[in-house]
Design an enzyme around this catalytic site. Structure first.
Site, PDB file in Angstrom:
ATOM      1  N   LYS A 219       0.832  -1.102   0.083  1.00  0.00           N
ATOM      2  CA  LYS A 219      -0.042   0.117   0.092  1.00  0.00           C
ATOM      3  C   LYS A 219       1.004   1.032  -0.090  1.00  0.00           C
ATOM      4  CE  LYS A 219      -2.843   3.266   1.504  1.00  0.00           C
ATOM      5  NZ  LYS A 219      -2.485   4.767   1.907  1.00  0.00           N
TER       6      LYS A 219
ATOM      7  N   GLY B  92       4.226   4.186  10.860  1.00  0.00           N
ATOM      8  CA  GLY B  92       3.561   5.314  10.764  1.00  0.00           C
ATOM      9  C   GLY B  92       2.793   5.608  12.024  1.00  0.00           C
ATOM     10  N   SER B  93       1.656   6.439  12.204  1.00  0.00           N
ATOM     11  CA  SER B  93       1.270   7.000  13.347  1.00  0.00           C
ATOM     12  C   SER B  93       0.737   5.611  14.266  1.00  0.00           C
ATOM     13  CB  SER B  93       0.108   7.880  12.973  1.00  0.00           C
ATOM     14  OG  SER B  93      -1.017   7.013  12.512  1.00  0.00           O
ATOM     15  N   ARG B  94       0.559   6.229  15.349  1.00  0.00           N
ATOM     16  CA  ARG B  94      -0.027   5.080  16.569  1.00  0.00           C
ATOM     17  C   ARG B  94      -1.492   4.961  16.047  1.00  0.00           C
ATOM     18  NH1 ARG B  94       0.143   5.461  23.158  1.00  0.00           N
ATOM     19  NH2 ARG B  94       2.100   6.567  22.569  1.00  0.00           N
TER      20      ARG B  94
ATOM     21  N   GLY C 143      -2.784   4.969  13.338  1.00  0.00           N
ATOM     22  CA  GLY C 143      -2.924   4.112  12.057  1.00  0.00           C
ATOM     23  C   GLY C 143      -2.459   2.432  12.466  1.00  0.00           C
ATOM     24  N   GLY C 144      -1.446   2.293  13.098  1.00  0.00           N
ATOM     25  CA  GLY C 144      -1.130   1.152  13.305  1.00  0.00           C
ATOM     26  C   GLY C 144      -2.177   0.267  14.387  1.00  0.00           C
TER      27      GLY C 144
ATOM     28  N   GLU D 155       5.031  -0.375  13.408  1.00  0.00           N
ATOM     29  CA  GLU D 155       6.050   0.427  14.106  1.00  0.00           C
ATOM     30  C   GLU D 155       5.412   1.766  14.198  1.00  0.00           C
ATOM     31  OE1 GLU D 155       9.921   0.968  12.340  1.00  0.00           O
ATOM     32  OE2 GLU D 155       9.828   3.046  13.364  1.00  0.00           O
TER      33      GLU D 155
ATOM     34  N   CYS E  41      11.738   7.972  13.235  1.00  0.00           N
ATOM     35  CA  CYS E  41      11.269   7.190  14.434  1.00  0.00           C
ATOM     36  C   CYS E  41      12.301   7.080  15.897  1.00  0.00           C
ATOM     37  CB  CYS E  41      10.794   5.749  13.744  1.00  0.00           C
ATOM     38  SG  CYS E  41      11.826   5.091  12.820  1.00  0.00           S
TER      39      CYS E  41
ATOM     40  N   GLU F 217       4.798  11.323  21.263  1.00  0.00           N
ATOM     41  CA  GLU F 217       5.698  11.659  20.276  1.00  0.00           C
ATOM     42  C   GLU F 217       5.183  13.049  19.583  1.00  0.00           C
ATOM     43  OE1 GLU F 217       7.593   9.431  16.481  1.00  0.00           O
ATOM     44  OE2 GLU F 217       5.375   9.332  16.582  1.00  0.00           O
TER      45      GLU F 217
HETATM   46  P1  NAP Z   1      -0.115   7.224   8.913  1.00  0.00           P
HETATM   47  O1  NAP Z   1      -0.989   8.479   9.009  1.00  0.00           O
HETATM   48  O2  NAP Z   1      -0.350   6.500  10.179  1.00  0.00           O
HETATM   49  O3  NAP Z   1      -0.227   6.690   7.577  1.00  0.00           O
HETATM   50  C1  NAP Z   1       0.472   5.491   7.155  1.00  0.00           C
HETATM   51  C2  NAP Z   1      -0.307   4.668   6.149  1.00  0.00           C
HETATM   52  O4  NAP Z   1      -1.341   3.970   6.964  1.00  0.00           O
HETATM   53  C3  NAP Z   1      -0.793   5.301   5.059  1.00  0.00           C
HETATM   54  O5  NAP Z   1      -0.658   4.830   3.986  1.00  0.00           O
HETATM   55  C4  NAP Z   1      -2.349   5.476   5.325  1.00  0.00           C
HETATM   56  O6  NAP Z   1      -3.269   5.574   4.444  1.00  0.00           O
HETATM   57  C5  NAP Z   1      -2.488   4.281   6.480  1.00  0.00           C
HETATM   58  N1  NAP Z   1      -3.342   4.282   7.356  1.00  0.00           N
HETATM   59  C6  NAP Z   1      -3.322   4.993   8.340  1.00  0.00           C
HETATM   60  N2  NAP Z   1      -4.494   4.989   9.120  1.00  0.00           N
HETATM   61  C7  NAP Z   1      -5.169   4.099   8.675  1.00  0.00           C
HETATM   62  C8  NAP Z   1      -6.454   3.363   9.000  1.00  0.00           C
HETATM   63  N3  NAP Z   1      -7.233   3.732  10.014  1.00  0.00           N
HETATM   64  N4  NAP Z   1      -6.935   2.744   8.015  1.00  0.00           N
HETATM   65  C9  NAP Z   1      -6.164   2.319   6.743  1.00  0.00           C
HETATM   66  N5  NAP Z   1      -5.140   2.645   6.504  1.00  0.00           N
HETATM   67  C10 NAP Z   1      -4.596   3.871   7.139  1.00  0.00           C
HETATM   68  O7  NAP Z   1       1.049   7.828   8.769  1.00  0.00           O
HETATM   69  P2  NAP Z   1       1.810   9.302   8.004  1.00  0.00           P
HETATM   70  O8  NAP Z   1       1.228   9.856   6.944  1.00  0.00           O
HETATM   71  O9  NAP Z   1       3.020   8.730   7.716  1.00  0.00           O
HETATM   72  O10 NAP Z   1       1.956  10.430   8.833  1.00  0.00           O
HETATM   73  C11 NAP Z   1       1.170  10.828  10.002  1.00  0.00           C
HETATM   74  C12 NAP Z   1       1.852  10.846  11.503  1.00  0.00           C
HETATM   75  O11 NAP Z   1       2.265   9.407  11.581  1.00  0.00           O
HETATM   76  C13 NAP Z   1       2.925  11.649  11.409  1.00  0.00           C
HETATM   77  O12 NAP Z   1       2.569  13.020  12.028  1.00  0.00           O
HETATM   78  C14 NAP Z   1       3.547  11.078  12.647  1.00  0.00           C
HETATM   79  O13 NAP Z   1       3.154  11.571  13.805  1.00  0.00           O
HETATM   80  C15 NAP Z   1       3.218   9.652  12.597  1.00  0.00           C
HETATM   81  N6  NAP Z   1       4.457   8.798  11.816  1.00  0.00           N
HETATM   82  C16 NAP Z   1       5.369   8.087  12.803  1.00  0.00           C
HETATM   83  C17 NAP Z   1       6.496   7.803  12.142  1.00  0.00           C
HETATM   84  C18 NAP Z   1       7.246   6.897  13.105  1.00  0.00           C
HETATM   85  O14 NAP Z   1       8.271   6.349  12.678  1.00  0.00           O
HETATM   86  N7  NAP Z   1       7.184   6.833  14.309  1.00  0.00           N
HETATM   87  C19 NAP Z   1       6.803   7.417  10.866  1.00  0.00           C
HETATM   88  C20 NAP Z   1       5.803   8.067  10.082  1.00  0.00           C
HETATM   89  C21 NAP Z   1       4.689   9.012  10.457  1.00  0.00           C
HETATM   90  P3  NAP Z   1      -4.033   6.897   3.967  1.00  0.00           P
HETATM   91  O15 NAP Z   1      -2.904   7.936   3.724  1.00  0.00           O
HETATM   92  O16 NAP Z   1      -4.805   6.531   2.987  1.00  0.00           O
HETATM   93  O17 NAP Z   1      -4.704   7.316   5.453  1.00  0.00           O
END
Ligand code: NAP
Length: 531
Positions: free
Chosen positions: A185, A242-244, A246-247, A266, A303, A394
């Protein structure tokens, strides 16, 4: 074809279109980038998952050397993309050329490193306990174990590593090494970078004569895509960075399936750094400048970014703070990956600034750029930190919080109050060893990797690396997403008892036709080529 992009969805060997389109945005300028990309949706998940299911029986039974060759070929094709990959990634992420060149080197290096490992048996990990027919009171049958791929894997590309944790990143490399077809994805922030790499993988799969369903790339901007992928009954495991939120959302979907599957997510980590008293008084200025360099690296979008400092009050801490403030004020603002991530950063910084127990120490220079990150350092006291869970959240970007402690007991209290982390760092001198012996057993229970006298940003790809940790750093603290141990997430052990040699899988047969390292009667036997 490798080296071009047209905005289509890659479902196995097929290019698919959809009526809905989206564009990448250049975060440095807010400009829309061409071409338009087809939005993948649940119908494309169904197509890709069907192909992956068909490919799995063939792919999982490939000799490890053939999968290793595939990983090598992918690495070669990514390198052959040359400057256009880097240029596109720069446009889509705002990351500088040098950083992306380094990330490409890491990506291909990782593919080759895993290839070499599985060639010698690192995925199969065969174990052989030969029969003991004369054993009393019961004879032991011949018992053998190998690992097989778990099934098709869904990989969520990370926004902050458009190459090394994205389409051909660590999760994809380890799943392919394990013999699992992969459906990526793609992160919608870098669809062009993803397509370049996706086409390279697709071509490598085709040239290896493997079924096209070994790899698909679905990119889209709606959560329904990722949700459909995790819910699809043909998917057997998920890799996510990605985000907490999302995970956790994907974990819930996976757990509620009729057949639940593991989600290796992660998520978030604030990577505490403990400045022990003797080290702090030996070198406060050097620690301060090195800290700011690590904090601001890549606009803090790692991260492993050092988000919490823990130190004792005193003259040395004062000198550290003055030097850190000066370094921060001289740190140029840097473009963040997406407007959404920049907005989340500003929100996180505002929350700290408004917190009654927190004060701002220093901030980077002002900027007119809308998506830029100004590195910021805040401070609080140990009691406030331990009683306010929101101070442990975070803030993704170059933002850190110093926790000022009255004494060693308060530093221990802070260590005990921490959530799970990817890393924990101690800066120490020889006189700090007794206190380090107190902290280390606590930090072992909190973090996947413990560092001394270094900075957590920068993760070596090697055999002994752990890029993982207790929740919320990851969803499964038994695993790592970097290094050769990462392959284990996508494997499961199968035991064969009493099978005739001719019916055993080749990796377990007497003459060891793949020339793998094996564990025989509990004793490691190197691969014949290495012996
Ligand atoms: P994200 O919002 O968690 O998205 C990552 C992926 O997961 C995207 O492809 C997203 O798709 C998908 N996703 C997220 N929530 C979902 C859900 N409820 N159902 C289905 N798919 C879902 O992360 P991000 O876009 O990279 O950044 C947003 C925030 O994540 C940042 O501001 C940061 O706080 C955190 N982040 C943390 C780390 C780390 O290593 N700790 C790394 C990156 C980001 P869609 O785009 O379609 O929603």
């Amino acid at each position: 074809m490798t080296g071009t992009i047209n905005g289509r969805i890659l479902a196995g060997a097929r290019d698919l279109d959809s009526a809905a389109r989206f564009h990448a945005i250049n975060p440095a300028s807010d400009d829309r980038l061409e071409p338009a990309f087809s939005e993948a949706g649940p119908q494309h998940v169904a197509e890709a998952a069907g192909l992956a299911e068909k490919a799995f029986p063939v792919f999982r039974n490939t000799p490890p050397g053939q999968r290793a060759d595939l990983l090598d070929a992918i690495a070669e094709k990514i390198e052959a993309l040359g400057d256009k990959l880097i240029e596109r990634a720069c446009q889509e992420t705002g990351l500088p050329t040098l950083r992306l060149q380094g990330e490409r080197a890491r990506t291909v290096g990782q593919l080759r490193f895993l290839a070499e490992w599985i060639r010698r048996g690192g995925a199969d990990e065969p174990r052989i306990d030969p029969a003991l027919p004369a054993r009393k009171p019961q004879p032991r049958p011949d018992i053998r174990l190998r690992h097989i791929g778990i099934g098709p894997v869904a990989v969520f590309g990370a926004s902050n590593f458009p190459l090394a944790f994205s389409v051909a990143g660590g999760d994809t490399a380890s799943a392919l090494a394990a013999g699992c077809p992969v459906i990526v994805k793609g992160h919608p922030a870098h669809p062009g970078t993803s397509e370049f790499v996706g086409r390279a993988i697709r071509d490598a799969v085709a040239e290896a004569g493997l079924p096209a369903g070994v790899f698909s790339l679905l990119t889209g901007t709606s959560n329904t895509l990722g949700a459909a992928l995790v819910a699809d009954p043909r998917i057997q495991a998920v890799g996510f960075t990605g985000s907490r939120a999302g995970g956790l959302a994907l974990g819930r979907i996976a757990a509620e399936r009729p057949v639940p599957i593991p989600v290796y997510a992660e998520m978030s980590s604030i990577n505490p750094v403990f400045l022990l008293p003797a080290a702090l008084s030996d070198r406060p200025e050097a620690l301060a400048t090195d800290f700011v360099a690590s904090l601001a690296l890549g606009a803090g979008q790692f991260c492993t970014n050092p988000g919490i400092l823990v130190a004792q009050e005193g003259a040395a801490l004062q000198r550290f703070l003055e030097a850190a403030a000066e370094a921060l004020r001289a740190t140029a603002p840097a473009t963040m990956l997406t407007p959404g991530i920049a907005a989340a950063y500003r929100q996180g910084v505002s929350s700290f600034a408004a917190h009654p127990a927190v004060r701002q120490v220093a901030v980077g220079p002002e900027t007119a750029e809308s998506n830029a990150c100004r590195a910021t350092l805040f401070a609080t006291d140990a009691n406030s930190f331990c009683s306010a869970p929101e101070l442990s959240h975070e803030v993704f970007g170059a933002c850190a919080l110093l926790v000022r402690c009255a004494d060693e007991d308060e530093m221990v209290g802070v260590a005990e109050a921490l959530e799970g982390q990817l890393t924990a760092t101690i800066h120490l001198a020889a006189a700090d060893h007794p206190f380090a012996r107190v902290l280390l057993p606590i930090l072992e229970t909190r973090a996947g990797r413990i560092l001394a006298n270094g900075w957590p940003t920068g993760v070596e790809v090697c055999h002994a690396m752990v890029h993982g940790g207790p929740f919320p750093a990851t969803s499964d603290p038994r695993t790592t997403s970097v290094g050769t141990l990462s392959i284990r997430r996508f494997l499961r052990p199968v035991c064969y008892q009493g099978l005739p040699d001719a019916l055993l899988p080749a990796s377990l047969q007497a003459d060891n036709p793949f020339r793998l390292a094996r564990c025989v009667d509990g004793v490691h036997q190197p691969a014949p080529a290495d012996a």
